[in-house]
Write a protein that holds these residues in place. Structure first.
Motif, PDB file in Angstrom:
ATOM      1  N   MET A  18      38.466  70.173  -0.519  1.00 32.40           N
ATOM      2  CA  MET A  18      38.439  69.402   0.713  1.00 32.40           C
ATOM      3  C   MET A  18      37.111  69.485   1.462  1.00 32.40           C
ATOM      4  O   MET A  18      36.713  68.522   2.130  1.00 32.40           O
ATOM      5  CB  MET A  18      39.586  69.866   1.637  1.00 32.40           C
ATOM      6  CG  MET A  18      40.954  69.846   0.983  1.00 32.40           C
ATOM      7  SD  MET A  18      41.361  68.273   0.158  1.00 32.40           S
ATOM      8  CE  MET A  18      41.431  67.168   1.556  1.00 32.40           C
ATOM      9  N   SER A  19      36.408  70.620   1.365  1.00 35.74           N
ATOM     10  CA  SER A  19      35.160  70.777   2.115  1.00 35.74           C
ATOM     11  C   SER A  19      33.923  70.468   1.293  1.00 35.74           C
ATOM     12  O   SER A  19      32.837  70.278   1.854  1.00 35.74           O
ATOM     13  CB  SER A  19      35.049  72.210   2.661  1.00 35.74           C
ATOM     14  OG  SER A  19      36.083  72.482   3.568  1.00 35.74           O
ATOM     15  N   TYR A  20      34.075  70.428  -0.038  1.00 34.57           N
ATOM     16  CA  TYR A  20      32.911  70.178  -0.896  1.00 34.57           C
ATOM     17  C   TYR A  20      33.082  68.930  -1.771  1.00 34.57           C
ATOM     18  O   TYR A  20      32.264  68.014  -1.714  1.00 34.57           O
ATOM     19  CB  TYR A  20      32.628  71.419  -1.767  1.00 34.57           C
ATOM     20  CG  TYR A  20      32.095  72.566  -0.961  1.00 34.57           C
ATOM     21  CD1 TYR A  20      30.730  72.748  -0.769  1.00 34.57           C
ATOM     22  CD2 TYR A  20      32.964  73.455  -0.332  1.00 34.57           C
ATOM     23  CE1 TYR A  20      30.238  73.789   0.010  1.00 34.57           C
ATOM     24  CE2 TYR A  20      32.493  74.494   0.458  1.00 34.57           C
ATOM     25  CZ  TYR A  20      31.120  74.659   0.619  1.00 34.57           C
ATOM     26  OH  TYR A  20      30.647  75.673   1.402  1.00 34.57           O
ATOM     27  N   ASN A  26      32.636  60.979  -1.213  1.00 32.23           N
ATOM     28  CA  ASN A  26      32.456  59.951  -0.183  1.00 32.23           C
ATOM     29  C   ASN A  26      31.001  59.764   0.227  1.00 32.23           C
ATOM     30  O   ASN A  26      30.719  59.105   1.222  1.00 32.23           O
ATOM     31  CB  ASN A  26      33.293  60.315   1.053  1.00 32.23           C
ATOM     32  CG  ASN A  26      34.782  60.275   0.779  1.00 32.23           C
ATOM     33  OD1 ASN A  26      35.247  59.553  -0.100  1.00 32.23           O
ATOM     34  ND2 ASN A  26      35.536  61.071   1.528  1.00 32.23           N
ATOM     35  N   ASN A  27      30.093  60.374  -0.551  1.00 34.52           N
ATOM     36  CA  ASN A  27      28.650  60.281  -0.263  1.00 34.52           C
ATOM     37  C   ASN A  27      28.308  60.804   1.124  1.00 34.52           C
ATOM     38  O   ASN A  27      27.436  60.260   1.812  1.00 34.52           O
ATOM     39  CB  ASN A  27      28.164  58.831  -0.423  1.00 34.52           C
ATOM     40  CG  ASN A  27      28.256  58.347  -1.854  1.00 34.52           C
ATOM     41  OD1 ASN A  27      27.911  59.071  -2.785  1.00 34.52           O
ATOM     42  ND2 ASN A  27      28.729  57.119  -2.037  1.00 34.52           N
ATOM     43  N   GLU A  28      29.022  61.845   1.542  1.00 32.29           N
ATOM     44  CA  GLU A  28      28.751  62.488   2.818  1.00 32.29           C
ATOM     45  C   GLU A  28      28.034  63.814   2.577  1.00 32.29           C
ATOM     46  O   GLU A  28      27.960  64.299   1.453  1.00 32.29           O
ATOM     47  CB  GLU A  28      30.067  62.719   3.566  1.00 32.29           C
ATOM     48  CG  GLU A  28      30.822  61.437   3.888  1.00 32.29           C
ATOM     49  CD  GLU A  28      32.210  61.709   4.439  1.00 32.29           C
ATOM     50  OE1 GLU A  28      32.604  62.902   4.466  1.00 32.29           O
ATOM     51  OE2 GLU A  28      32.901  60.753   4.814  1.00 32.29           O
ATOM     52  N   ALA A  29      27.522  64.390   3.644  1.00 29.77           N
ATOM     53  CA  ALA A  29      26.806  65.659   3.531  1.00 29.77           C
ATOM     54  C   ALA A  29      27.759  66.773   3.106  1.00 29.77           C
ATOM     55  O   ALA A  29      28.880  66.882   3.601  1.00 29.77           O
ATOM     56  CB  ALA A  29      26.166  66.018   4.870  1.00 29.77           C
ATOM     57  N   VAL A  30      27.292  67.604   2.169  1.00 29.19           N
ATOM     58  CA  VAL A  30      28.064  68.733   1.669  1.00 29.19           C
ATOM     59  C   VAL A  30      27.514  70.008   2.298  1.00 29.19           C
ATOM     60  O   VAL A  30      26.291  70.177   2.388  1.00 29.19           O
ATOM     61  CB  VAL A  30      27.968  68.823   0.132  1.00 29.19           C
ATOM     62  CG1 VAL A  30      28.670  70.060  -0.391  1.00 29.19           C
ATOM     63  CG2 VAL A  30      28.564  67.569  -0.499  1.00 29.19           C
ATOM     64  N   PRO A  31      28.360  70.920   2.771  1.00 29.08           N
ATOM     65  CA  PRO A  31      27.860  72.161   3.383  1.00 29.08           C
ATOM     66  C   PRO A  31      26.880  72.897   2.470  1.00 29.08           C
ATOM     67  O   PRO A  31      27.161  73.129   1.299  1.00 29.08           O
ATOM     68  CB  PRO A  31      29.139  72.983   3.592  1.00 29.08           C
ATOM     69  CG  PRO A  31      30.227  71.963   3.705  1.00 29.08           C
ATOM     70  CD  PRO A  31      29.831  70.857   2.778  1.00 29.08           C
ATOM     71  N   GLY A  32      25.725  73.223   3.013  1.00 29.39           N
ATOM     72  CA  GLY A  32      24.743  73.953   2.227  1.00 29.39           C
ATOM     73  C   GLY A  32      23.910  73.096   1.299  1.00 29.39           C
ATOM     74  O   GLY A  32      22.984  73.598   0.654  1.00 29.39           O
ATOM     75  N   GLY A  33      24.236  71.795   1.222  1.00 22.66           N
ATOM     76  CA  GLY A  33      23.498  70.916   0.318  1.00 22.66           C
ATOM     77  C   GLY A  33      23.580  71.391  -1.123  1.00 22.66           C
ATOM     78  O   GLY A  33      24.594  71.932  -1.567  1.00 22.66           O
TER      79      GLY A  33
END
Length: 217
Positions: A18-20, A26-33
Protein backbone atom coordinates in the motif's frame (compact mmCIF):
# COMPACT_ATOMS: atom_id res chain seq x y z
CA UNK A 1 19.62 8.37 3.84
CA UNK A 2 21.67 9.73 6.79
CA UNK A 3 19.77 7.63 9.31
CA UNK A 4 21.21 7.06 12.80
CA UNK A 5 22.96 3.70 13.40
CA UNK A 6 20.55 0.87 14.17
CA UNK A 7 17.76 1.89 11.82
CA UNK A 8 16.69 -0.73 9.29
CA UNK A 9 14.09 -0.96 6.52
CA UNK A 10 11.71 -3.53 7.97
CA UNK A 11 8.28 -3.12 6.31
CA UNK A 12 5.26 -5.34 6.65
CA UNK A 13 3.72 -6.89 3.55
CA UNK A 14 0.82 -4.43 3.87
CA UNK A 15 3.26 -1.50 3.85
CA UNK A 16 5.11 -2.86 0.82
CA UNK A 17 1.83 -3.15 -1.07
CA UNK A 18 0.00 0.00 0.00
CA UNK A 19 2.83 2.47 0.70
CA UNK A 20 5.25 1.43 -2.05
CA UNK A 21 3.71 -0.69 -4.82
CA UNK A 22 0.39 1.16 -5.04
CA UNK A 23 1.91 4.65 -5.52
CA UNK A 24 4.48 3.18 -7.90
CA UNK A 25 1.66 1.78 -10.04
CA UNK A 26 -0.11 5.14 -9.97
CA UNK A 27 3.06 7.00 -11.03
CA UNK A 28 3.16 8.78 -7.68
CA UNK A 29 6.14 9.48 -5.45
CA UNK A 30 7.41 6.45 -3.52
CA UNK A 31 8.85 6.96 0.00
CA UNK A 32 12.61 7.18 -0.20
CA UNK A 33 12.58 7.18 -4.00
CA UNK A 34 14.89 4.63 -5.62
CA UNK A 35 17.22 4.59 -2.60
CA UNK A 36 15.06 2.00 -0.82
CA UNK A 37 13.02 0.13 -3.45
CA UNK A 38 14.46 0.41 -6.94
CA UNK A 39 13.36 -0.75 -10.37
CA UNK A 40 15.12 -3.90 -11.59
CA UNK A 41 14.60 -6.27 -14.52
CA UNK A 42 14.55 -9.36 -12.33
CA UNK A 43 13.41 -11.81 -15.01
CA UNK A 44 15.89 -11.44 -17.83
CA UNK A 45 19.38 -12.33 -18.97
CA UNK A 46 21.15 -11.92 -15.61
CA UNK A 47 21.52 -14.27 -12.65
CA UNK A 48 20.57 -12.63 -9.34
CA UNK A 49 24.18 -12.52 -8.07
CA UNK A 50 25.20 -10.64 -11.22
CA UNK A 51 22.16 -8.38 -11.12
CA UNK A 52 22.80 -7.34 -7.51
CA UNK A 53 26.59 -7.39 -7.71
CA UNK A 54 27.10 -10.13 -5.11
CA UNK A 55 30.55 -11.60 -5.79
CA UNK A 56 30.91 -13.42 -2.46
CA UNK A 57 28.69 -16.52 -2.46
CA UNK A 58 28.81 -16.70 1.36
CA UNK A 59 27.51 -13.18 1.85
CA UNK A 60 24.14 -12.59 3.54
CA UNK A 61 22.11 -9.81 1.92
CA UNK A 62 18.59 -8.69 1.08
CA UNK A 63 17.17 -6.38 -1.61
CA UNK A 64 13.79 -4.69 -2.18
CA UNK A 65 12.86 -4.10 -5.82
CA UNK A 66 10.05 -3.36 -8.25
CA UNK A 67 9.96 -5.49 -11.38
CA UNK A 68 7.67 -6.02 -14.37
CA UNK A 69 6.17 -9.43 -15.16
CA UNK A 70 5.75 -10.53 -18.75
CA UNK A 71 3.56 -13.35 -20.03
CA UNK A 72 5.01 -16.35 -21.79
CA UNK A 73 4.51 -16.16 -25.54
CA UNK A 74 3.33 -18.89 -27.87
CA UNK A 75 5.07 -19.68 -31.16
CA UNK A 76 2.98 -17.04 -32.91
CA UNK A 77 4.38 -14.40 -30.55
CA UNK A 78 1.12 -13.83 -28.73
CA UNK A 79 0.82 -14.27 -24.93
CA UNK A 80 -0.33 -17.73 -23.89
CA UNK A 81 -3.98 -17.80 -22.77
CA UNK A 82 -3.17 -19.40 -19.39
CA UNK A 83 -1.48 -16.20 -18.25
CA UNK A 84 1.75 -17.86 -17.15
CA UNK A 85 4.63 -15.46 -16.57
CA UNK A 86 8.29 -15.58 -17.56
CA UNK A 87 10.30 -16.82 -14.56
CA UNK A 88 13.68 -17.47 -16.17
CA UNK A 89 16.71 -15.38 -15.24
CA UNK A 90 20.23 -15.87 -16.54
CA UNK A 91 21.33 -19.48 -16.16
CA UNK A 92 18.34 -20.55 -14.07
CA UNK A 93 14.72 -20.07 -13.14
CA UNK A 94 12.75 -18.82 -10.14
CA UNK A 95 10.77 -21.89 -9.03
CA UNK A 96 7.46 -21.40 -7.22
CA UNK A 97 7.06 -22.91 -3.74
CA UNK A 98 4.11 -21.39 -1.86
CA UNK A 99 1.32 -18.82 -2.31
CA UNK A 100 -0.40 -16.91 0.52
CA UNK A 101 -2.98 -14.14 0.69
CA UNK A 102 -1.88 -10.86 2.29
CA UNK A 103 -4.49 -9.29 4.58
CA UNK A 104 -4.63 -5.83 6.07
CA UNK A 105 -5.26 -5.08 9.74
CA UNK A 106 -9.02 -5.56 9.25
CA UNK A 107 -8.69 -8.95 7.61
CA UNK A 108 -9.29 -7.80 4.03
CA UNK A 109 -7.26 -9.49 1.30
CA UNK A 110 -5.15 -6.77 -0.31
CA UNK A 111 -2.56 -8.82 -2.17
CA UNK A 112 -0.81 -12.12 -2.82
CA UNK A 113 2.56 -13.29 -1.54
CA UNK A 114 4.40 -15.81 -3.74
CA UNK A 115 7.58 -17.49 -2.55
CA UNK A 116 10.32 -18.60 -5.00
CA UNK A 117 13.70 -20.32 -4.92
CA UNK A 118 16.28 -19.71 -7.64
CA UNK A 119 17.68 -22.87 -9.19
CA UNK A 120 20.08 -23.58 -12.04
CA UNK A 121 21.10 -26.74 -13.85
CA UNK A 122 23.94 -27.21 -11.39
CA UNK A 123 21.94 -26.82 -8.19
CA UNK A 124 18.51 -28.36 -8.85
CA UNK A 125 19.52 -31.30 -6.69
CA UNK A 126 18.79 -30.37 -3.06
CA UNK A 127 22.19 -31.65 -1.96
CA UNK A 128 23.81 -29.27 -4.42
CA UNK A 129 21.50 -26.35 -3.74
CA UNK A 130 24.28 -24.14 -2.42
CA UNK A 131 26.51 -23.56 -5.39
CA UNK A 132 29.33 -21.05 -5.40
CA UNK A 133 26.88 -18.17 -5.69
CA UNK A 134 24.85 -18.80 -2.54
CA UNK A 135 21.23 -19.74 -1.93
CA UNK A 136 18.75 -17.22 -3.38
CA UNK A 137 15.11 -16.93 -2.33
CA UNK A 138 12.39 -14.36 -2.99
CA UNK A 139 8.95 -13.19 -1.89
CA UNK A 140 7.00 -11.55 -4.70
CA UNK A 141 4.02 -9.35 -3.76
CA UNK A 142 1.21 -8.22 -6.05
CA UNK A 143 -1.97 -6.24 -5.45
CA UNK A 144 -5.46 -7.62 -6.12
CA UNK A 145 -8.50 -5.97 -7.71
CA UNK A 146 -12.00 -5.73 -6.24
CA UNK A 147 -12.70 -9.29 -7.40
CA UNK A 148 -9.61 -10.69 -5.72
CA UNK A 149 -7.69 -11.22 -8.95
CA UNK A 150 -3.96 -10.54 -9.04
CA UNK A 151 -2.74 -7.33 -10.65
CA UNK A 152 0.68 -8.71 -11.40
CA UNK A 153 2.10 -6.82 -14.35
CA UNK A 154 4.13 -4.86 -11.78
CA UNK A 155 5.19 -6.39 -8.47
CA UNK A 156 7.40 -5.62 -5.48
CA UNK A 157 9.91 -8.28 -4.42
CA UNK A 158 12.12 -9.09 -1.44
CA UNK A 159 15.16 -10.95 -2.77
CA UNK A 160 17.59 -12.57 -0.34
CA UNK A 161 20.87 -14.48 -0.46
CA UNK A 162 21.79 -16.90 2.34
CA UNK A 163 19.54 -15.18 4.85
CA UNK A 164 16.10 -15.72 6.31
CA UNK A 165 13.27 -13.47 5.11
CA UNK A 166 10.83 -12.55 7.88
CA UNK A 167 7.93 -10.38 6.73
CA UNK A 168 4.88 -9.65 8.88
CA UNK A 169 1.63 -9.25 6.97
CA UNK A 170 0.33 -6.41 9.13
CA UNK A 171 1.04 -4.72 12.46
CA UNK A 172 -2.55 -4.82 13.74
CA UNK A 173 -5.71 -6.87 13.68
CA UNK A 174 -6.15 -10.41 12.43
CA UNK A 175 -3.19 -10.44 10.05
CA UNK A 176 -0.32 -10.23 12.49
CA UNK A 177 1.31 -13.34 11.07
CA UNK A 178 4.88 -13.72 9.97
CA UNK A 179 6.04 -15.30 6.75
CA UNK A 180 9.37 -16.89 7.55
CA UNK A 181 11.57 -18.31 4.85
CA UNK A 182 14.40 -20.57 5.97
CA UNK A 183 17.32 -20.45 3.49
CA UNK A 184 18.05 -24.11 4.21
CA UNK A 185 14.52 -25.13 3.20
CA UNK A 186 12.62 -25.01 -0.09
CA UNK A 187 9.36 -23.89 1.50
CA UNK A 188 8.10 -21.03 3.63
CA UNK A 189 5.83 -21.34 6.64
CA UNK A 190 3.18 -19.12 8.18
CA UNK A 191 3.86 -18.51 11.85
CA UNK A 192 1.28 -17.45 14.39
CA UNK A 193 2.20 -14.38 16.47
CA UNK A 194 4.74 -15.06 19.19
CA UNK A 195 5.68 -12.92 22.21
CA UNK A 196 7.83 -10.08 20.99
CA UNK A 197 11.53 -10.47 21.67
CA UNK A 198 12.48 -7.06 20.36
CA UNK A 199 10.84 -3.71 20.93
CA UNK A 200 9.96 -1.63 17.89
CA UNK A 201 9.74 2.10 17.50
CA UNK A 202 7.83 2.67 14.29
CA UNK A 203 8.63 5.50 11.92
CA UNK A 204 7.11 6.40 8.56
CA UNK A 205 6.74 3.80 5.81
CA UNK A 206 8.27 0.77 7.43
CA UNK A 207 11.37 2.22 9.07
CA UNK A 208 11.90 0.87 12.58
CA UNK A 209 14.57 1.11 15.21
CA UNK A 210 15.09 -2.24 16.90
CA UNK A 211 16.50 -2.49 20.42
CA UNK A 212 17.79 -5.92 21.37
CA UNK A 213 16.48 -7.47 24.58
CA UNK A 214 17.88 -10.48 26.43
CA UNK A 215 17.98 -12.93 23.54
CA UNK A 216 19.13 -12.07 20.04
CA UNK A 217 18.25 -13.80 16.79
Amino acid sequence: MNLPPGYRFNPTAEELLMSYLLPRRNNEAVPGGSRIVRDVVLYGKYDPWTLFGVTDGSRECCFFVFTDLKKLSAKNGRPKPNGRKIRSAGSGVWSSRTVNDVKDGEGNVIGVDRYYVFSTGENKNKKQRRNGHGHWTMHEYCLVDSNGRCIDDLVVCVVACNTQIVIKHSDIGNSKKRIRTDPSSSASSVLEPQPEEVSEEEVDSGMRHRTRKKRGF
